[in-house]
Design an enzyme around this catalytic site. Structure first.
Site, PDB file in Angstrom:
ATOM      1  N   HIS A  41     -26.625 -18.824 -14.382  1.00  0.00           N
ATOM      2  CA  HIS A  41     -26.224 -17.718 -13.501  1.00  0.00           C
ATOM      3  C   HIS A  41     -26.080 -18.237 -12.070  1.00  0.00           C
ATOM      4  O   HIS A  41     -26.862 -19.058 -11.628  1.00  0.00           O
ATOM      5  CB  HIS A  41     -27.297 -16.622 -13.492  1.00  0.00           C
ATOM      6  CG  HIS A  41     -27.277 -15.739 -14.701  1.00  0.00           C
ATOM      7  ND1 HIS A  41     -28.399 -15.375 -15.359  1.00  0.00           N
ATOM      8  CD2 HIS A  41     -26.247 -15.130 -15.348  1.00  0.00           C
ATOM      9  CE1 HIS A  41     -28.086 -14.578 -16.378  1.00  0.00           C
ATOM     10  NE2 HIS A  41     -26.780 -14.417 -16.381  1.00  0.00           N
ATOM     11  N   HIS A  94     -22.237 -15.788 -20.630  1.00  0.00           N
ATOM     12  CA  HIS A  94     -22.957 -15.447 -19.395  1.00  0.00           C
ATOM     13  C   HIS A  94     -22.889 -16.620 -18.430  1.00  0.00           C
ATOM     14  O   HIS A  94     -22.673 -17.756 -18.835  1.00  0.00           O
ATOM     15  CB  HIS A  94     -24.435 -15.149 -19.696  1.00  0.00           C
ATOM     16  CG  HIS A  94     -24.654 -13.780 -20.240  1.00  0.00           C
ATOM     17  ND1 HIS A  94     -25.291 -12.795 -19.525  1.00  0.00           N
ATOM     18  CD2 HIS A  94     -24.298 -13.225 -21.420  1.00  0.00           C
ATOM     19  CE1 HIS A  94     -25.330 -11.693 -20.263  1.00  0.00           C
ATOM     20  NE2 HIS A  94     -24.735 -11.924 -21.414  1.00  0.00           N
ATOM     21  N   ASP A 106     -26.342  -4.401 -18.529  1.00  0.00           N
ATOM     22  CA  ASP A 106     -26.573  -5.851 -18.536  1.00  0.00           C
ATOM     23  C   ASP A 106     -28.035  -6.150 -18.914  1.00  0.00           C
ATOM     24  O   ASP A 106     -28.810  -5.244 -19.214  1.00  0.00           O
ATOM     25  CB  ASP A 106     -26.197  -6.368 -17.129  1.00  0.00           C
ATOM     26  CG  ASP A 106     -25.823  -7.831 -17.097  1.00  0.00           C
ATOM     27  OD1 ASP A 106     -25.800  -8.469 -18.152  1.00  0.00           O
ATOM     28  OD2 ASP A 106     -25.543  -8.336 -15.982  1.00  0.00           O
ATOM     29  N   HIS A 107     -28.402  -7.422 -18.819  1.00  0.00           N
ATOM     30  CA  HIS A 107     -29.749  -7.914 -19.203  1.00  0.00           C
ATOM     31  C   HIS A 107     -30.878  -6.883 -19.107  1.00  0.00           C
ATOM     32  O   HIS A 107     -31.118  -6.314 -18.045  1.00  0.00           O
ATOM     33  CB  HIS A 107     -30.167  -9.069 -18.280  1.00  0.00           C
ATOM     34  CG  HIS A 107     -29.328 -10.286 -18.417  1.00  0.00           C
ATOM     35  ND1 HIS A 107     -29.647 -11.311 -19.265  1.00  0.00           N
ATOM     36  CD2 HIS A 107     -28.180 -10.633 -17.813  1.00  0.00           C
ATOM     37  CE1 HIS A 107     -28.728 -12.246 -19.172  1.00  0.00           C
ATOM     38  NE2 HIS A 107     -27.822 -11.870 -18.298  1.00  0.00           N
ATOM     39  N   ASN A 143     -19.097 -12.538 -18.543  1.00  0.00           N
ATOM     40  CA  ASN A 143     -19.677 -11.854 -17.389  1.00  0.00           C
ATOM     41  C   ASN A 143     -19.245 -12.518 -16.085  1.00  0.00           C
ATOM     42  O   ASN A 143     -19.252 -13.736 -15.975  1.00  0.00           O
ATOM     43  CB  ASN A 143     -21.198 -11.871 -17.493  1.00  0.00           C
ATOM     44  CG  ASN A 143     -21.713 -10.940 -18.568  1.00  0.00           C
ATOM     45  OD1 ASN A 143     -20.934 -10.376 -19.325  1.00  0.00           O
ATOM     46  ND2 ASN A 143     -23.008 -10.768 -18.616  1.00  0.00           N
ATOM     47  N   GLU A 202     -30.460 -14.564 -11.381  1.00  0.00           N
ATOM     48  CA  GLU A 202     -29.535 -13.476 -11.107  1.00  0.00           C
ATOM     49  C   GLU A 202     -30.305 -12.180 -11.097  1.00  0.00           C
ATOM     50  O   GLU A 202     -31.032 -11.890 -12.041  1.00  0.00           O
ATOM     51  CB  GLU A 202     -28.433 -13.411 -12.180  1.00  0.00           C
ATOM     52  CG  GLU A 202     -27.422 -12.295 -11.913  1.00  0.00           C
ATOM     53  CD  GLU A 202     -26.407 -12.150 -13.039  1.00  0.00           C
ATOM     54  OE1 GLU A 202     -25.228 -12.360 -12.770  1.00  0.00           O
ATOM     55  OE2 GLU A 202     -26.801 -11.828 -14.162  1.00  0.00           O
TER      56      GLU A 202
END
Ligand SMILES: [Zn+2]
Length: 357
Positions: free
Chosen positions: A225, A263, A108-109, A285, A181
């Site tokens: 998020h 997202h 992820d990110h 996500n 997040e």
């Protein structure tokens, strides 16, 4: 024809990832990406996918990967995040085939300051490639959305040149996902950057498509998020259709040339989700809602059995009655796995990802 007629069970790499996403796009469904932090959560996700006959995406965040390796390990140089991500990928590689489902194993990110984590995973991919002619992971995300557009695209291109030849998919982000997040706090982002413009998406497309076809774009359309009370940021999934149209017209190419990623999907309405999927979102996500789901089974079990869990021996049925059958982690953690698994099935249903194998 189902997904297993196109790609095998187990962790997918290279063109198999694109084949899966093409199939999803053609058949207007998307695959949820579940953040996993342990073998327990990863197994629960695989179990859900198997039960409803669906492909699944598992991903580790930088913090989730560190947790996978153990919170007791130092992580000042991202060493725990690197080891944890590798551990997660190796575990999923071993068990995914046994569950019989195709899996995209993703990270992820990764913001600019976390690039040492990315470098560590990439080295593991390259080492794995030498032995097995495919990378360890299916794909990785780079998130340089906080940087100016030119720099964002430049760094993505630099990494993608290294990733494409070994069959790694790249997910990049342009525009900002709001909210907070896993330590990435964008709650103060200005409103314009929460909505990516078609011209910006096209700039990404033209640069990356020269390197290879296996990339996706997380373009912001008001995503946030986490789950919050409705605020003044509005989700505009129709913006994604404009990106597709813009690229299609410029390139006079196929309908929906872009692979898009959603997202901050927790708390979105079914309408918003189906609009996004209709515009070529292939991956959504899911983290916040599944975190809560994992808790609920454990919480309810412990509250219900609290008189049986205060001591090893002795409960309302007698002072000499043993409680081992209840405090065994395979019993109470399992309750969380069950509620997590059920929530993942709901996420799959929302995205049309049911009975796809
Ligand atoms: Zn995200």
């Amino acid at each position: 024809m189902g997904v297993l007629d196109i790609v095998p069970a187990g962790v997918l790499t290279g063109d198999n990832v694109r084949k899966l996403f093409d199939y999803a796009k053609e058949n207007k469904f998307a695959i949820p990406a579940i953040n996993v932090t342990s073998t327990s959560t990863a197994n629960a996700a695989l179990e859900a996918a198997r039960d409803i006959k669906s492909p699944i995406i598992l991903q580790v965040s930088q913090g989730g990967a560190a947790y996978f390796a153990g919170k007791g390990l130092a992580n000042d140089k991202q060493q725990a995040s690197i080891i944890g991500a590798i551990t997660a990928a190796q575990h999923v590689r071993l068990v995914a085939k046994a569950y019989g489902v195709p899996v995209v194993m993703h990270s992820d990110h990764c913001a600019e300051k976390l690039l040492p984590w990315f470098d560590g995973m990439l080295e593991a991919d390259e080492a794995y490639y030498k032995e097995h002619q495919e990378p360890l992971f299916s794909s990785h995300m780079l998130d340089l959305s906080e940087d100016p557009k030119e720099k964002n695209i430049e760094i993505c291109a630099k990494y993608f040149k290294r990733m494409a030849p070994i069959g790694l998919w790249l997910e990049m982000e342009i525009g900002i996902t709001g909210g907070e997040e896993d330590g990435v706090d964008n709650t103060g982002a200005d409103n314009a950057s929460l909505y990516t413009q078609p011209e910006d998406v096209y700039d990404v497309y033209t640069t990356l498509s020269k390197i290879g076809p296996n990339f996706s774009i997380a373009a912001a359309f008001g995503n946030v998020h986490g789950v919050y009370k409705p605020g003044n940021v509005k989700l505009l999934p129709d913006l994604l259709g404009k990106h597709q149209k813009y690229v299609q017209e410029k390139e006079s190419g196929s309908d929906k040339p872009l692979y898009l990623v959603f997202h901050g999907g927790s708390g979105s309405s079914k309408d918003e989700i189906s609009t996004a999927v209709g515009h070529g979102v292939v991956k959504m996500n899911v983290d916040t809602d599944t975190q809560f789901a994992y808790l609920t089974g454990i919480r309810d079990f412990i509250l219900k059995k609290k008189d049986y869990l205060a001591t090893q021996v002795g409960n309302p049925e007698g002072a000499d009655k043993p409680n081992k059958k209840l405090y065994d982690p395979r019993v109470w953690v399992r309750e969380g796995e069950k509620t997590l698994s059920e929530r993942i099935k709901v996420a799959c249903q929302d995205l049309g990802n049911v009975d796809r194998l």
